[in-house]
Design an enzyme around this catalytic site. Sequence first.
Site, PDB file in Angstrom:
ATOM      1  N   PRO A 139     -10.126 -34.417  28.105  1.00  0.00           N
ATOM      2  CG  PRO A 139     -11.714 -33.919  29.733  1.00  0.00           C
ATOM      3  CD  PRO A 139     -10.599 -34.871  29.420  1.00  0.00           C
ATOM      4  N   GLY A 180      -2.962 -31.942  30.478  1.00  0.00           N
ATOM      5  CA  GLY A 180      -1.759 -32.363  29.769  1.00  0.00           C
ATOM      6  C   GLY A 180      -1.976 -33.425  28.716  1.00  0.00           C
ATOM      7  CG  ASP A 199       2.858 -30.713  30.324  1.00  0.00           C
ATOM      8  OD1 ASP A 199       3.222 -30.616  29.137  1.00  0.00           O
ATOM      9  OD2 ASP A 199       1.661 -30.706  30.669  1.00  0.00           O
ATOM     10  CE  LYS A 219      -0.244 -31.627  33.709  1.00  0.00           C
ATOM     11  NZ  LYS A 219      -0.881 -30.359  34.165  1.00  0.00           N
ATOM     12  N   GLY A 251      -2.358 -33.442  25.364  1.00  0.00           N
ATOM     13  CA  GLY A 251      -1.517 -33.373  24.176  1.00  0.00           C
ATOM     14  C   GLY A 251      -0.079 -33.772  24.466  1.00  0.00           C
ATOM     15  CB  SER A 252       2.197 -32.941  27.255  1.00  0.00           C
ATOM     16  OG  SER A 252       2.284 -31.548  27.003  1.00  0.00           O
TER      17      SER A 252
END
Length: 267
Positions: A90, A96, A132, A8, A98-99
Amino acid sequence: MLAFANAKINIGLNVTEKLPSGYHNIETVFYPIKIHDVVEITDAQLISCKVAGIDIEGNPEDNLCYKAFRLLQKDYNFPAQQITLLKQIPIGAGLGGGSSDAAHLIKVIDQKFNLGLSVSEMEQYAAQLGADCAFFIQNKPVYAYGKGDQFMPLTLDLSAYNMVLVKPEIHVSTAEAYAGMIPQASDANLIELVQQPLEHWKNHIKNDFERMVFEQYPAIRDVKNALYRAGALYAAMSGSGSSVYGIFDKTISLPELEQENKVYYNL
């Protein structure tokens, strides 16, 4: 079973208040883009998390996907799985990744083991993993506020435009970015601003992190300037950096930026 976990961007980011807990209140818009990690779970004797693609430092048990798996397993007691994560979003870029990986893992687990979780229940699990993270359950544009963990649905469609994202070889830690931040309430209504013609965004929608990050890492500022020179209608850093995106009304090629940066087209 696998899922493609997308990134995102932040459109606007106002840091409005520092809380006694040390966290900050913010205002921003989260918008999904088409850069993806791949998250897969397969039957295994023991729980493990294997990562390929972009290297992630630290122990596998510290990965948000591993934590998401343990969080649900505690309540539903499904069997061990091997989590395989192909990292392509990246890291340290304000995207975001990892989220998103953790949120999509929750959805994959729900499907594979027929848990019957509602959207709200999945969001509640995701919210325990990061501010997030719950955004990626529904994965639609939202106005985000509070600590970036409260969402208001937003009608925003940029599919008619050509979005490009540039990732310099620079890592900006979120803690480092917040350390130089002076919170200030914003008079602007971000919800109204993103409904304005995109050509108006440049003069009204800002990212509060840019001032400090650009001072410390001029190369990131140079990327934003290069996107505007190339004809971007709007360009901004995402989150606390280091990626910068540009929104164009035409097909674009940026070979000069490709020399020292990773450039993603058609997002």
